[in-house]
Design an enzyme around this catalytic site. Structure first.
Site, short mmCIF file in Angstrom:
data_model
loop_
_atom_site.label_atom_id
_atom_site.label_comp_id
_atom_site.label_asym_id
_atom_site.label_seq_id
_atom_site.Cartn_x
_atom_site.Cartn_y
_atom_site.Cartn_z
N CYS A 71 1.12 -8.28 5.33
CA CYS A 71 0.85 -6.91 4.86
C CYS A 71 -0.73 -6.75 4.82
O CYS A 71 -1.35 -7.85 4.93
CB CYS A 71 1.82 -6.32 3.78
N ASP A 72 -0.91 -5.46 4.51
CA ASP A 72 -2.30 -4.89 4.71
C ASP A 72 -3.59 -5.62 4.16
O ASP A 72 -4.56 -6.31 5.13
CB ASP A 72 -2.52 -3.73 3.94
N LYS A 73 -3.55 -6.36 2.93
CA LYS A 73 -4.71 -7.09 2.52
C LYS A 73 -4.42 -8.51 2.38
O LYS A 73 -5.39 -9.23 2.16
CB LYS A 73 -5.26 -6.45 1.11
N CYS A 123 5.84 -2.53 8.21
CA CYS A 123 5.96 -1.15 8.64
C CYS A 123 5.82 -1.04 10.37
O CYS A 123 4.86 -1.57 10.71
CB CYS A 123 5.44 -0.31 7.97
N ASP A 141 0.92 -1.28 -0.03
CA ASP A 141 -0.09 -0.06 0.12
C ASP A 141 0.72 1.09 0.11
O ASP A 141 0.58 2.15 -0.52
CB ASP A 141 -0.91 -0.08 0.96
N GLU A 197 -7.00 4.72 0.02
CA GLU A 197 -6.40 5.23 1.15
C GLU A 197 -6.13 6.78 1.18
O GLU A 197 -5.53 6.86 0.02
CB GLU A 197 -5.32 4.41 1.78
N SER A 219 -4.90 4.88 5.52
CA SER A 219 -3.92 4.04 5.82
C SER A 219 -3.88 4.06 7.45
O SER A 219 -4.13 4.70 8.10
CB SER A 219 -2.54 4.62 5.58
#
EC number: 4.2.1.9
Length: 609
Positions: free
Chosen positions: A123-125, A192, A82, A489, A515
């Site tokens: 990570c995110d998704k 992150c 992202d 985002e 985000s």
């Protein structure tokens, strides 16, 4: 009662000779036929620092599984970064990728009749996509993440990716300072380093019960992360035999991810001030699990759950590595349990209840194990390092200070109600989401004139051109799941607001999302979205928006008659009604297909078929 292996369909009997020949060409040995086939659902890619080290992880997990007699086969899903997709049309693809990941896992497992799976996400998704698939498939599953990135350090000051974005947009920061921040913000592989979406989801997976203690907090570079991978491999073999040999359904995802588990996870999320994206994902995962879990549940929990943790980006003092030193997610769950805010009878993938896990892994417990104490001593290596599990630094002491430490007790909470809240009003009839942990309490009551933009790009231009002043409410519409499409985002608009030193003087509201790195008065997921005929699409420049976080309200100060009049005018546009009249954005067929099926954010942006 013994249950037949799913893989039996493709490995047993004379008629399956051709299939067995193909399995042999995949490396399956004769003695492995009629043994469980365990899929390693990996997400390795060299596009994402949180996933760049996962090739080695997948191979290690495969070898550990095969040492115990099963056959392991690995495949990879896609994984979008992202941060790299941010600020251009790549962000339109991020949220839709969650469904592609879920679908691809389902396709691979069903097509090849795997008996069980280890999901290696980060990570995110990717984590929510794999969780959605695990609910659909309901076979023995264990999750293990690649681990978080270490925090950056510049001249003794810790920092992360968000600091780069903010400083790079600040005209008062020199090019050399920006270069130094850029060089030092992301020092290792891993997700992150703050409580952004990736780390939030990996932490919540411990509360859902499908991941082991330490999953969300042990840094990617530490050798104890490798032990976590080994433990996940051993556990999936054990649980696979429990299910197929003994008929024990307690090891299945749908037996673990119950309503109680989702309530526990959301309570944790609120207590630790997690990313607002987690709400979107938990709703979607619960939808796949057939669990009754809604925005109303989240609103109820947000009113009684205190904020026990403030991690970057909500505060600059602590990062994920500090949560680990303070006892990790089990430490937060323990403090919530002491105030009877979670259900500790909920089951976990390791066979423990939440209560038993707290007893064994809470560093403040008299029964804490040596394994747990060592796990939470895992420290960052404090050097540039892209190799997983390659350093052994340990903290000399653990952070057990529940008054002023990284994790607080409910008695010493930052606030009585937690780090996330649901607001409703005439521009968010079905609700919207705000991360209160990242807001200065002096602006919990805020009203100001709307400055309306029909895209993230136009909002960024407006902010950078100085069109936004203190007291304004930036309104970004047509960026929801349908309207984007893809629900971008809004990290760049919020970062630019901060860079112009307006973080405590402006609000930003949108039907898009934020985000996990966002802080400030940023309100997203407004539902129904503009493209679904929501009232947010009727707001015009200089309308007064009133936000009241303590009362959980958000309204445009217009009469019902005025809103009805504007709606009538909008509908007179015919097929173009509730679409952005001035935006020029090419929307490919893939995203048009997504938009045709997706719900608004209050339902988790799930497909409605």
């Amino acid at each position: 009662m013994k249950i037949q292996l799913r893989s039996h369909e493709s490995t047993y009997g004379r008629k399956m000779a051709g299939t067995r020949a193909l399995w042999k060409a995949n490396g399956m040995k004769v003695e492995q036929f009629n043994k469980p086939i365990i899929a390693i659902v990996n997400s390795f890619t060299q596009f994402v620092p949180g996933h760049a080290h996962l090739h080695e992880v997948g191979q290690f997990v495969k070898s550990e599984i095969e040492k115990q007699g099963c056959f392991a086969a690995e495949f990879n899903t896609i994984a979008i970064d992202d941060g790299i997709a941010m600020g251009h049309n790549g962000m339109l693809y991020s949220l839709p990728s969650r469904d592609l990941i879920a679908d691809s896992v389902e396709y691979m497992i069903q097509a090849h009749k795997a008996d069980a799976m280890v999901c290696i996400s980060n990570c995110d998704k990717i984590t929510p996509g794999m969780l959605m698939a695990s609910m659909r498939l309901n076979i023995p599953t264990v999750f293990v993440s690649g681990g978080p990135m270490e925090a950056g350090n510049l001249n003794g000051n810790r920092l992360d990716l968000i600091e780069v974005m903010v400083q790079s947009a600040d005209a008062f920061v020199s090019d050399e300072q920006v270069r130094q921040v850029e060089l030092n913000a992301c020092p290792t592989c891993g997700s992150c380093s703050g409580m952004f979406t990736a780390n939030s989801m990996n932490c919540l997976n411990e509360a859902i019960g499908l991941a082991l203690p330490g999953n969300g907090t042990i840094v990617a570079t530490h050798t104890r992360r490798k032990q976590l991978f080994a433990d996940a491999a051993s556990l999936i073999v054990k649980n696979t035999y429990k299910y197929y040999e003994k008929g024990n359904e307690n090891v299945l995802p749908l037996s673990i991810a119950t309503r109680e588990s989702f309530l526990n996870a959301m309570t944790l999320d609120i207590a630790m001030g997690g990313s607002t994206n987690t709400i979107l994902h938990l709703l979607a995962i619960a939808h796949e699990a057939g669990v009754d879990f809604t925005m109303q549940d989240i609103d109820t929990l947000s009113r009684k759950t205190p904020c026990l943790c403030k991690i970057s980006p909500n505060a600059s003092k602590y990062y994920i590595q500090d949560v680990n030193r303070a006892g990790g997610i089990i430490g937060i769950l323990s403090e919530l349990h002491k105030s009877k805010l979670i259900d500790v009878s909920a089951k976990r993938v390791d066979g423990l209840t939440v209560a038993e896990a707290i007893r064994q892994f809470d560093i403040c417990s008299t029964d804490v194990t040596k394994e747990a104490l060592n796990k939470y001593k895992s420290a960052p290596g404090n050097r540039f390092n892209l190799v997983m599990a390659s350093q052994q630094n340990d903290y000399d002491t653990l952070d057990t200070d529940r008054m002023n430490g990284c994790i607080r007790s409910t008695k010493y909470a930052y606030s009585e109600d937690g780090g996330l809240a649901i607001l409703k009003g005439n521009i968010a009839m079905d609700g919207c989401v705000v991360k209160t942990a990242g807001i200065d309490e002096n602006i919990f009551l805020f009203s100001g004139p709307a400055k309306v933009f029909d895209s993230q790009e136009s909002a960024c231009r407006g902010i950078l051109e100085g069109k936004i002043v203190s007291g304004d409410v930036v309104v970004i519409i047509y960026e929801g799941p349908k309207g984007g499409p893809g629900m971008q985002e809004m990290l760049y608009p919020t970062s630019y607001i901060k860079s112009r030193h307006l973080g405590k003087g402006c609000a930003l509201i949108t039907d898009g999302r934020f985000s996990g790195g966002t802080s400030g008065l940023s309100i997203g997921h407004i539902s129904p979205e503009a493209a679904a005929s929501g009232n947010i699409g009727l707001v015009r420049n200089n309308d007064i928006i009133a936000i009241n976080i303590p009362e959980r309200t958000i309204n445009v100060l217009l009469s019902e008659e005025e809103l009805a009049k504007r709606r009538k005018e909008e509908l007179q546009r015919g097929d173009a009604a509730f679409t952005p009249p001035n935006r020029k954005r090419i929307v490919p067929k893939t995203l048009r297909a997504y938009a045709s099926m997706v719900s608004s954010a209050d339902k988790g942006a799930v497909r409605i078929i």
